[in-house]
Design a protein around this motif. Structure first.
Motif, short mmCIF file in Angstrom:
data_model
loop_
_atom_site.label_atom_id
_atom_site.label_comp_id
_atom_site.label_asym_id
_atom_site.label_seq_id
_atom_site.Cartn_x
_atom_site.Cartn_y
_atom_site.Cartn_z
N LEU A 38 0.85 -1.18 0.00
CA LEU A 38 0.00 0.00 0.00
C LEU A 38 0.89 1.24 0.00
O LEU A 38 1.78 1.36 0.83
N PRO A 39 0.69 2.17 -0.94
CA PRO A 39 1.48 3.41 -0.91
C PRO A 39 1.31 4.13 0.42
O PRO A 39 0.29 3.99 1.10
N ALA A 40 2.31 4.90 0.78
CA ALA A 40 2.32 5.54 2.09
C ALA A 40 1.10 6.42 2.30
O ALA A 40 0.42 6.33 3.31
N ASP A 41 0.79 7.27 1.35
CA ASP A 41 -0.33 8.20 1.50
C ASP A 41 -1.04 8.34 0.16
O ASP A 41 -0.39 8.32 -0.90
N PRO A 42 -2.35 8.52 0.17
CA PRO A 42 -3.05 8.82 -1.08
C PRO A 42 -2.69 10.22 -1.55
O PRO A 42 -2.24 11.06 -0.76
N PRO A 43 -2.85 10.52 -2.83
CA PRO A 43 -2.52 11.86 -3.33
C PRO A 43 -3.32 12.94 -2.60
O PRO A 43 -4.52 12.80 -2.39
N HIS A 44 -2.64 14.02 -2.19
CA HIS A 44 -3.33 15.13 -1.53
C HIS A 44 -3.78 16.14 -2.58
O HIS A 44 -3.58 15.97 -3.78
N GLU A 45 -4.40 17.22 -2.10
CA GLU A 45 -5.00 18.18 -3.04
C GLU A 45 -3.98 18.79 -3.98
O GLU A 45 -4.23 18.95 -5.18
N ARG A 46 -2.81 19.15 -3.47
CA ARG A 46 -1.80 19.74 -4.34
C ARG A 46 -1.31 18.74 -5.38
O ARG A 46 -0.96 19.11 -6.51
N ALA A 47 -1.26 17.46 -4.99
CA ALA A 47 -0.83 16.44 -5.94
C ALA A 47 -1.79 16.36 -7.12
O ALA A 47 -1.37 16.20 -8.27
N TRP A 48 -3.09 16.51 -6.83
CA TRP A 48 -4.05 16.47 -7.93
C TRP A 48 -3.85 17.64 -8.88
O TRP A 48 -4.05 17.50 -10.10
N LEU A 49 -3.43 18.79 -8.37
CA LEU A 49 -3.12 19.92 -9.25
C LEU A 49 -1.90 19.59 -10.12
O LEU A 49 -1.86 19.93 -11.31
N GLY A 50 -0.92 18.91 -9.51
CA GLY A 50 0.23 18.48 -10.28
C GLY A 50 -0.15 17.49 -11.36
O GLY A 50 0.36 17.55 -12.49
N PHE A 51 -1.05 16.56 -11.02
CA PHE A 51 -1.53 15.59 -12.01
C PHE A 51 -2.20 16.30 -13.18
O PHE A 51 -2.00 15.94 -14.35
N ALA A 52 -3.00 17.33 -12.86
CA ALA A 52 -3.68 18.07 -13.92
C ALA A 52 -2.69 18.76 -14.84
O ALA A 52 -2.82 18.73 -16.08
N GLY A 53 -1.66 19.38 -14.24
CA GLY A 53 -0.63 20.03 -15.06
C GLY A 53 0.14 19.04 -15.91
O GLY A 53 0.42 19.30 -17.08
N ALA A 54 0.48 17.88 -15.32
CA ALA A 54 1.21 16.85 -16.07
C ALA A 54 0.35 16.29 -17.19
O ALA A 54 0.86 16.00 -18.29
N PHE A 55 -0.95 16.15 -16.94
CA PHE A 55 -1.86 15.66 -17.98
C PHE A 55 -1.88 16.61 -19.18
O PHE A 55 -1.74 16.18 -20.33
N VAL A 56 -2.03 17.89 -18.90
CA VAL A 56 -2.06 18.88 -19.98
C VAL A 56 -0.74 18.90 -20.74
O VAL A 56 -0.72 18.94 -21.98
N ALA A 57 0.38 18.86 -20.00
CA ALA A 57 1.69 18.87 -20.65
C ALA A 57 1.89 17.63 -21.51
O ALA A 57 2.46 17.71 -22.62
#
Length: 439
Positions: free
Chosen positions: A18-37
């Motif tokens: 099990l990963p240490a922690d689920p993605p937090h709110e800032r991580a989801w913003l990073g995911f969105a930026g990475a998706f667009v890029a």
């Protein structure tokens, strides 16, 4: 809870942590930026830009024409080539609702977005196995920038199943994934790829752990795909006899060598240096994999073995099941025929490699070897990426979609009841009623 069920659960938890922690709110913003890029990269590099106005293979001659001519419910469960393509057909149903001028761009954008989704799943799920954030980022980035994936398979739904297979692999390993969207993803991957059966052992192990929705959805999709394949017919590419030596050489060229150089450059290196390039690639890949087996924990060692095994199984199965003389290593351009067969095996190979690159040996010289491997492999991959961007023949130069549409409309204006829409690769086309193309 009885010891009979506790022991398998503990074993399953040790190999699928099990990963240490689920993605937090800032991580989801990073995911969105990475998706667009990621989507921007796939669409804006020269080969990707060309695909916005060039329709590829089954995207037109199978998925689009069926979406136009057949009812959606039956179309989504109609096998082609011996198996289901539910996700590509679903995308085609959506694209068919758009103005026909947007058809090529619609398929390209959808394929790029789904491939970017696979990269995000890879990054999120690999956190349970890779401690290094930069290595996780690099592994996920390879889904987008790997040269082997940016020629024949770039931005088309026809070849998306190679990426879906890898995405489903990581989705099944992602224990704290969002349940409903990831369950939907693995189900659609299972009913869109003929090779998903190799992932069944991972799904079965996941059943011993909490959050069973994802493996259950995958196994249901697997069962649906199995029924379809049981009753579907598949026409083989050829009846050429399989040559085991050629399969071995082709496998070695199409995976470790292509992983580090890209398919196009193999046609330069192999004729000039022969099997030396295979030996070098095997050595470069083997060092970090051995480090992963020696210094990794149980989960890491298991991942090295499983990913390496999947790499071998997929490439050998693809070559044996689709064998034809043009796949022999001595033909011109060496591995360019059936280039798509390298995608998933290369990604699985890099998965095994990255576990070793993430290792922290105890002794100085062992750390130096692992560190040197990081720089060597990183340099090789970066060089291959930039070299691939300069290869001119990756840009489609056949008939653009707008020109094909103009010709079809001219046919309709001349009184024809149906029109022929030509597209890439050369010789591919499909026929639709004039009411679809407009006059």
């Amino acid at each position: 809870m009885t010891a009979t069920t506790e022991r398998p659960r503990a074993l399953a938890g040790s190999v699928i942590p099990l990963p240490a922690d689920p993605p937090h709110e800032r991580a989801w913003l990073g995911f969105a930026g990475a998706f667009v890029a990621s989507v921007a990269f796939l669409l804006l590099i020269p080969p990707g830009w060309a695909r916005l106005d060039h329709l590829w293979a089954e995207d037109g001659a199978r998925f689009m024409v069926d979406a136009v001519r057949s009812p959606a419910p039956g179309n989504l469960v109609e096998p082609y080539g011996g198996y289901l393509h539910t996700l590509p057909r679903l995308v085609a149903e959506v694209v068919a609702l758009l103005p026909i001028e947007w058809t090529a761009a619609g398929f390209a954008i959808a394929a790029a977005m789904l491939r970017a989704l696979v990269a995000l799943i890879t990054f999120a799920a690999s956190g349970a196995y890779l401690r290094s954030g930069p290595l996780r980022f690099a592994l996920a980035a390879l889904v987008i920038v790997l040269p082997a994936g940016n020629s024949e398979t770039l931005n088309n739904m026809s070849n998306l199943h190679w990426f879906l297979l890898y995405g489903a692999f990581w989705a099944l390993l992602w224990r704290n994934a969002p349940r409903v969207p990831v369950a939907l993803f693995v189900f659609l991957a299972a009913v869109s790829s003929p090779l998903v059966y190799i992932l069944a052992p991972i799904a079965l192990v996941r059943l011993f752990l909490p959050r069973k929705e994802v493996p259950i959805a995958f196994l249901v999709g697997l069962a649906v795909q199995a029924v379809a394949m049981l009753f579907a017919t598949r026409t083989p590419y050829s009846h050429d006899e399989v040559d085991p030596v050629q399969v071995l050489l082709a496998s070695l060229l199409r995976v470790p060598v292509v992983a580090f150089t890209g398919s196009e450059r193999v046609s330069q290196f192999y004729p000039a240096h022969g099997n030396l390039v295979i030996l070098v690639a095997l050595l470069v890949a083997a060092v970090p994999m051995v480090a992963g087996l020696r210094f990794g924990d149980r989960a890491g060692r298991t991942l090295v073995l499983v990913a390496a095994a999947y790499s071998v199984i997929v490439i050998v199965a693809c070559l044996v099941l689709n064998w034809t003389h043009v796949l022999q290593v001595q033909v011109p351009e060496v591995v360019m025929a059936g280039q798509r067969y390298s995608i998933a095996p290369c990604l699985f190979l890099f998965t095994a490699i990255f576990v070793g690159l993430d290792a922290t040996p105890a002794t100085t010289w062992e750390r130096a070897v692992v560190g040197g491997s990081r720089y060597l492999i990183g340099l090789a991959v970066v060089v291959s990426i930039f070299a691939h961007l300069r290869v001119p023949n990756t840009v489609l130069k056949g008939i653009p979609w707008d020109e094909s549409l103009a010709r079809a409309r001219a046919e309709c204006a001349a009184g024809a009841p149906e029109a022929r829409l030509e597209h890439e690769p050369k010789g591919w086309f499909f026929v639709v009623p004039c009411s679809v193309v407009g006059r």
